[in-house]
Design an enzyme around this catalytic site. Sequence first.
Site, short mmCIF file in Angstrom:
data_model
loop_
_atom_site.label_atom_id
_atom_site.label_comp_id
_atom_site.label_asym_id
_atom_site.label_seq_id
_atom_site.Cartn_x
_atom_site.Cartn_y
_atom_site.Cartn_z
N GLU A 1 77.40 99.27 26.44
CA GLU A 1 78.01 98.35 27.40
C GLU A 1 79.34 97.88 26.86
OE1 GLU A 1 75.55 95.10 28.79
OE2 GLU A 1 77.29 94.08 29.65
N ARG B 1 71.11 84.36 28.05
CA ARG B 1 69.91 84.89 28.69
C ARG B 1 68.65 84.51 27.90
NH1 ARG B 1 68.43 88.31 33.06
NH2 ARG B 1 70.53 88.87 33.69
N GLU C 1 65.29 96.74 33.12
CA GLU C 1 64.95 96.02 31.89
C GLU C 1 63.57 95.36 31.87
OE1 GLU C 1 68.80 94.01 32.47
OE2 GLU C 1 68.86 93.94 30.30
N1 MTE Z 1 66.80 104.08 31.34
C1 MTE Z 1 67.27 105.19 30.72
N2 MTE Z 1 66.62 106.34 30.91
N3 MTE Z 1 68.36 105.15 29.91
C2 MTE Z 1 69.02 103.97 29.67
O1 MTE Z 1 70.01 103.95 28.93
N4 MTE Z 1 69.13 101.54 30.12
C3 MTE Z 1 68.38 100.35 30.51
C4 MTE Z 1 67.68 100.58 31.84
N5 MTE Z 1 66.95 101.81 31.83
C5 MTE Z 1 68.54 102.78 30.31
C6 MTE Z 1 67.41 102.90 31.16
C7 MTE Z 1 69.22 99.17 30.63
S1 MTE Z 1 69.59 98.30 29.24
C8 MTE Z 1 69.68 98.71 31.84
S2 MTE Z 1 70.56 97.28 31.96
C9 MTE Z 1 69.40 99.44 33.07
O2 MTE Z 1 68.67 100.64 32.86
C10 MTE Z 1 70.73 99.74 33.76
O3 MTE Z 1 70.60 100.51 34.89
P1 MTE Z 1 70.25 99.89 36.32
O4 MTE Z 1 71.10 98.68 36.50
O5 MTE Z 1 70.58 100.98 37.23
O6 MTE Z 1 68.80 99.55 36.27
MO1 MOS Z 2 71.34 96.58 29.77
S1 MOS Z 2 70.98 95.58 28.01
O1 MOS Z 2 71.92 95.11 30.54
O2 MOS Z 2 72.73 97.45 29.40
#
Ligand code: MTE
Ligand code: MOS
Length: 753
Positions: free
Chosen positions: A226, A304, A705
């Site tokens: 990020e 958070r 998450e």
């Molecule tokens: N799933 C996979 N396969 N790979 C990832 O890097 N990141 C996670 C989650 N699921 C991630 C994942 C995190 S930290 C977040 S914030 C969310 O996916 C972001 O994607 P979204 O906003 O589309 O859920």
């Molecule tokens: Mo997810 S920790 O908000 O990239």
Amino acid sequence: MKNIDSYTHVRGESIYLDDIPVVNGTLYAAAYDSPVAHGKIISLDISAAAAMPGVVRILTAADIPGENQIGGIIPDEELLAATYVHFCGMPIALVIAETDEAARAALKKIKVVIDPLPVITDPREAKEKNELIIPPRTFLLGDTSTAWEQCDLIIEGRADTNGQEHLYIETQGAYAVPQENGALRIYSSTQGPTAVQRTAARVLGLSMHHIEVDTTRLGGGFGGKEDQATTWGVMVALAAHLLKRPVKYCLHRMEDMRMTGKRHPYSADFKIGLNKELKILAYEVTFYQNAGAAADLSPAVMERTLFHCTNSYFIPHVKATAYSCKTNLPPNTAFRGFGGPQGMFVIEAAIAKAAEQLGVPAATIQAKNLLQTGDAFPYGQLADSEANECWQQADALFNITAQQKAITDFNASTSSYKKGMAIMPICFGISFTKTLMNQARALVHVYTDGSVGISTGAVEMGQGVNTKMLQVAEQIFSIAPSRIKINSTNTYRIANTSPTAASAAADLNGKATEMACHEILLRLKEVAAAELQVAPASIELKNETVYANGIATSLDWKKLVLTAYVQRVNLSAHGHYTPAGIHYDASIEKGHPFTYHVYGTSITSVTIDCLRGTYTVDAVNVVHDFGRSMNTLLDTGQCEGGIVQGIGWMTMEEIVYDTAGKLRSNALSTYKVPDIYSAPKHITIHPLNTTKDNLALLRSKAVGEPPLMYGIGAYFALRNAVKAFNPTADIPFATPLTPEKVLMGLYDGGVIK
Ligand code: MTE
Ligand code: MOS
């Protein structure tokens, strides 16, 4: 619908950063990073390295044309250390060479003399020395000072969680290619293309419009890309800008582990008070966040933690304070859950300790204190709660009492193995806590052959957001999915993106896509209405056919699109979405920061081997609040992945820095992540189907998450199993609970059975 990437993934055809065909003349970068955690650079000798074969140039802070500054929230982080180093792994110089190997060989010839300064690795020590990233923050509800008198039991304690390595399969990396007139294209494995663009512009002294950032997909980000992908994107941009040649840098695993920040370790003190009816009346907690050497995203992560410090419970009197403590570790950063899991672990520890003291199951206390709709969170927002529904359905489906009895019976039958169980309710707020970040844009083009191209600010990182974007267009236009393509995330097509984070990418970008598609659909309906000589309101598109007043016509999608084009109707639209109703006033720490919350309940059971301390997670059974899932395959996959990642954090993933600030768990031989054998034997995800009209995309709640926090149940299940063997074991509330620590707990106090 299957993840639209699954076909190319399994064939090995998906394009990640290192798969982008390199342009002729591409150079390779490698960073020389500080071997010392804190000190003043006395001398830096790059002459021997510069004379190595294939080395083109070695860049240091002095070569930066703009600002030597990559800090996002607070400008406190240099791209290349100028005078002081603040952590082991802090980049000092950048070698540019004809090959990857030549760049890395040259690194070994760089000589640096650093005058060491005192090293802090412990957040409590940093707090004592007033080394804080930002001033502390306190969330208040009710008045704890008077509430203690009403409590029949008051318990105090300490709880610590360790960090976590992101371990995305694709390491950090970027590739910059110079364009005409001094512009640059940066391919970056980033969750935040705009952050890379903005920071590159700042460091190079260019305007943002000179910098195009393009991201096809990531091989995982999990928060680690990020903010921290920016470093590498800016480094290659700097080199490409100065040398007028393409420059690429893909980090090796050990470089990545050594130089990047991780999930924040936290230490916390808690005090919890209950009455005879087991209602939690008061809760005080102080968090010490180990931020590392620069702010990075720590202030937002800390926020958070405070938001989620009471997890899915209603507590009338709360005082929660958090300190973001500056230490000499790589700046810690976003990691799935973003500080929320660290906050939740502490309240669960407090409840577990109270339960042990009272001789009741923790579940009895948990169940009595679940949030009800209308209850206030400490930050003022009122809950629209599914906490009880999730718990009750979990109980109805998985029978908590029967499972507990089976475990008790098993434990009475043998002393070689013990089983334990724990319940983990979760509550996670959806939205960026920084209100302004809750905005997104989408650009939709319908081409004259009826195919559709979509660009949004969302970054695909395995979570399937592109599939969800495609589903939105598919449903609105009612056309075959094969007609739709989701394009790379590109700052020239979509500007000012928020990072793909906070689980909100599908909601924000999906709603923007929805808006753009609806706009085009409206125009198409007008064209169809004129053609068919009916009112636009009577037109419908279903399975590529135009219906008028419910009757199929000879006009189909392709003909309609072409007709609209011939009539010079705009077949493109740009959607801009901001969720309504969110606000937050940090001066009073009250507001309505989240569009909605995601709830759920998991039941985790484990078995430990009482001779070896090894263990298995037998089952994780969950009732999860998906809203109305728009993609059960993807959403279940997110739950399973999140649970295993959460269990890893709680049990086996152990980050070790020594007191000199050097990472000891710096490779996959010393840092263990769950593999398929250590994953739970069974994971069952049961959806709590709700169709509340909330701000979720197609009423399908964000899922990225929240499930990670079910993993916390593994710690408490293991703890209960150890206690079944050795009831007086003193097991600190400190994670990860590795097999070694389980073994120590089993025989704590010299108990041998
Ligand atoms: N799933 C996979 N396969 N790979 C990832 O890097 N990141 C996670 C989650 N699921 C991630 C994942 C995190 S930290 C977040 S914030 C969310 O996916 C972001 O994607 P979204 O906003 O589309 O859920
Ligand atoms: Mo997810 S920790 O908000 O990239």
